[in-house]
Design an enzyme around this catalytic site. Structure first.
Site, short mmCIF file in Angstrom:
data_model
loop_
_atom_site.label_atom_id
_atom_site.label_comp_id
_atom_site.label_asym_id
_atom_site.label_seq_id
_atom_site.Cartn_x
_atom_site.Cartn_y
_atom_site.Cartn_z
CG ASP A 41 -1.64 -1.31 1.43
OD1 ASP A 41 -2.05 -1.91 0.43
OD2 ASP A 41 -1.77 -1.74 2.58
CD GLU A 232 -8.61 -2.57 0.11
OE1 GLU A 232 -9.26 -2.74 1.16
OE2 GLU A 232 -7.65 -3.28 -0.20
#
Length: 780
Positions: A41, A232
């Site tokens: 991420d 997300e």
């Protein structure tokens, strides 16, 4: 709620990928090298010192050029330097966060430098199996820390209690307070976009002087998602060239089987509404509450899909080695616009075909197409720049990938097409194409509702170790296509390249069916003839005889009017016979003479160096492993789903994950015999397979400083593991790993873990699963 494989701290820092120089040198190029790091991420920030990415599990890395990354932090521990300050560390500094989230790790962080010159880290922690999360701010004078906590600013998952908007928390409509990204709009206002599964993606305005939320917003404004849709990793980038804000998100699940893919929508306002290329307001995109949790079908048609699972599939006879270049579950990206150069960059993590859950940072350049949508360069950034291209360097054969709109674990393998000089597209798809402007492309593919618009770009191809013309383009339906041009070759050159590369692996001790390739690059055909089809058929079916049989297999390679022949000598071992016996009597020879000798390696299966000593063993001498060396065995020792491995071990120490016998078909598909296993078997000795995470724990550990006999047998998925001749484990459905004659084998080392320290003796490998009595006899 979110997949609590919890952001995958699994991908340890990978070694520098210094690529083979042969092909590049022959083509007159200096090979381009990369150094890889693992940050799940990754959220990017640029400072005077270079580029930094921060991500989950408090991982961080930095780079001066977006190609070579240095890991600077990893793991939520008391020693992580990002929060280390005197006696304070991340565990003490964020104790309230961990307590609220009922977690011992952190998820995707974002760092923003505000007007005061300080760096504000927006951190978050989540329970994982529910949206019980906390999001807070820590501040540092330097981008590398140490960061000092300023407190939690948002919470979620407070079941039955009032949430930030005053109503009782509802996970179907309220956000999971994770995955923050803080950005400034072109008017200087500060915003935070955040959220995940549960209620969706939200945005709220922040105070630019202290980084805190402005009062009275509750959770802010919902922009996308809801009803537990798998959306997300929101990130916003502004383009002055188009005057749009681009909202990037990832759809699907983050692991290798989750179908993670990157999508984008755009708006003229930082807080939306964000629309996709078909004009769909992404605030309307959410899961159907009438369907099971994490319904993907409702969201898959929406958003512009930039990239999903794909592979530029390298066929037999093409330059380079391996399966080609591609990604699995690329996602949770950040993005950057460089005002000085006008370049756009996409920074993300990805897994890879046949490499399981290992993940690394990747950076790709982006370009705005004729409709003002970003298209992603097919290969990773290597300092290439957009430039005018000449038609003769565009015409040719291409590997072609259509990313579609689905959310799927399937890897989309490239197909072959040709962009003809007459403007026609032929091959796997048909239609027409045109080059216009300096490097713009339009592809009119038969059956597609609208043309694909994008750019041509000359890029470095890691597989071929040469530059290749590529294209990347998008349709109005939000579908991306990639193309990578193959090196121009005549039919004769194609046949010669296939002939040079064609191999059957180790054919000196065959005990299973052979995989005889019948096709190769650019439509070439391979036909086979056996000199003894009763033992090995023309299709590779092996029928062992009562004794060893040696025969010849001939391959005829043809393309167009060009052809060539290549022959292989194959020895089929008698049914159930011994395949190799390494006695370690002062050397690494196979005393049976059936296989080649072992070779000393360093601390990894493919590293140079190392040393092996010898001492008195169970019988004669034994090999002594010093904890920094291993032995590479010949490829293809086992090539079936029926085999036995038998050896004696005297460990000097027990270290979790350390292998003794290791065999692998790929980085993802392997078998490992461990004196000490992982926590899920209580650290016991075990037989382990990474293909389907098969754990054969033995309920005990072999002793340190004393000889023990270990053996395991596999018969079509039925597995038995023995210690000192006694069966300690029996199971079924053991993975069929060794399906080729080119498997990789080693003793004491693999690609990842601490090498074995201790002694080893009398390694025997059989082409059948021995009986209990036969194993017992070997242990005497």
């Amino acid at each position: 709620m979110k997949n609590t494989l919890a952001r995958w701290g699994l991908g340890a820092l990978m070694a520098s990928s210094l690529l083979s120089q042969d092909a590049a040198a022959q083509a007159g190029f200096t090979p381009i090298t990369f150094k890889n790091a693992s940050v799940h991420d990754p959220s990017v920030i640029r400072t005077n010192d270079g580029w930094y990415v921060f991500g989950s599990h408090l991982a961080a890395a930095k780079s001066a050029d977006l190609m070579n990354w240095q890991q600077i932090a990893s793991g939520v521990s008391a020693t992580n330097p990002l929060f280390l300050r005197g006696s304070a560390n991340v565990l003490t500094e964020l104790a309230e966060t961990f307590s609220w989230a009922q977690s011992d790790t952190l998820w995707a962080a974002d760092v923003k430098q505000l007007a005061d010159g300080r760096f504000y880290m927006y951190y978050n922690a989540c329970k994982g199996d529910s949206p019980r999360s906390a999001l807070g701010i820590a501040v540092a004078d330097r981008v590398e820390g140490p960061y000092v906590d300023k407190g939690i600013i948002l919470r979620s998952g407070m079941w039955g209690q009032a949430s930030h908007d005053g109503t009782v928390y509802d996970a179907m409509k309220h956000p999971n307070t994770v995955d923050p990204h803080v950005f400034s709009d072109n008017a200087g206002r500060l915003w935070m976009i955040y959220g995940s599964y549960s209620g969706g993606i939200f945005i709220m305005q922040m105070n630019p002087s202290n980084g805190m939320p402005l009062p009275g917003q509750g959770y802010g404004k919902r922009l996308m998602g809801g009803n537990h849709s798998r959306i997300e990793g929101a990130y916003v980038m502004y383009s002055p060239a188009t005057s749009h804000y681009y909202l990037f998100t990832s759809f699907g699940g983050l692991d290798a089987s989750g179908g993670y893919n990157m999508r984008v929508a755009r708006s003229l306002r930082p807080d939306g509404p964000y629309l996709d290329a078909q004009g769909k307001d992404m605030a309307e995109v959410k899961s159907d509450p009438a369907k099971p949790l994490f319904d993907d079908a409702s969201i898959a048609p929406h958003g512009v899909k930039l990239m999903g699972n794909f592979l530029f599939d390298r066929k037999l006879g093409e330059p380079g080695a391996g399966i080609g270049t591609g990604y699995v579950s690329p996602g949770h990206n950040s993005a950057y616009y460089d005002a000085a150069t006008g370049q756009y960059f996409l920074i993300f993590h990805t897994r890879f075909p046949e490499r399981g859950e290992q993940h690394e940072i990747r950076v790709h350049q982006m370009f705005m197409n004729a409709d003002g949508w970003p298209v992603v360069a097919p290969y990773r950034y290597a300092k290439e720049k957009a430039a005018a291209v000449r038609r003769e360097f565009v015409v040719g054969d291409y590997l072609y990938v259509n990313h579609g709109k689905d959310i799927s674990a399937a890897v989309k393998k490239s197909q072959s097409i040709t962009l003809g000089n007459d403007g026609r597209i032929t091959g796997a798809v048909s239609g027409t194409w045109r080059l216009y402007g300096a490097n713009n492309v339009e592809l009119f593919v038969t059956g597609a509702a609208s043309p694909y618009k994008g750019v041509f770009l000359n890029q470095w191809n890691e597989t071929s170790q040469s530059y290749a013309m590529t294209f990347s383009a998008l349709s109005r339906e939000g579908v991306a296509v990639f193309g990578s041009r193959l090196v121009p070759r005549t039919d004769a050159q194609v046949v010669a390249a296939i002939q040079a590369e064609l191999s059957l692996g180790n054919t000196a001790a065959v005990g299973a069916n052979l995989n005889l390739p019948t096709s190769a690059t650019r439509g070439a055909v391979i036909s086979w003839t056996s000199s003894n089809p009763a033992v090995v058929s023309n299709t590779g079916v092996v029928t062992p005889a009562a004794n060893d049989v040696t025969l010849t297999l001939s391959a005829r390679i043809s393309k167009g009017t060009a052809s060539a022949t290549k022959t292989f000598t194959v020895t089929v071992r008698k049914a159930g016979g011994l395949l190799a016996h390494y006695a370690f009597d002062g050397n690494l020879l196979d005393s049976s003479g059936l296989s080649g000798p072992g070779a000393v390696v360093g601390s990894r299966i493919d590293s140079a160096g190392g040393s092996i000593a010898f001492e008195a063993g169970v019988k004669g001498n034994a090999a002594v492993f010093n904890g920094a060396s291993g032995i590479r065995l010949p490829n293809g020792l086992i090539s079936s789903n029926n085999y036995t491995v038998s050896l004696w071990l005297k460990p000097a120490q027990l270290t979790a994950f350390t292998t003794t016998f290791f065999g692998a078909r790929t980085l993802e598909s392997w078998v490992s015999l461990l004196p000490k296993g992982h926590d899920f078997v209580g650290g016991a000795s075990m037989l382990w397979s990474g293909t389907a995470w098969y754990d054969a724990g033995l309920g005990m550990n072999i002793p340190v400083g004393r000889w023990s006999h270990l053996a395991f047998t596999v018969r079509n998925g039925a597995v038995n593991v023995y210690v000192d001749g006694v069966r300690r484990f029996s199971g079924s459905n053991f993975p069929n790993v060794f399906t080729t004659t080119s498997g990789v084998f080693a003793l004491g080392v693999n690609w990842w873990d601490t090498p074995y320290k201790g002694s080893m003796d009398e390694l025997r490998i059989y082409g059948t699963a021995l009986s209990d009595a036969e194993v017992y006899a070997l242990a005497r």
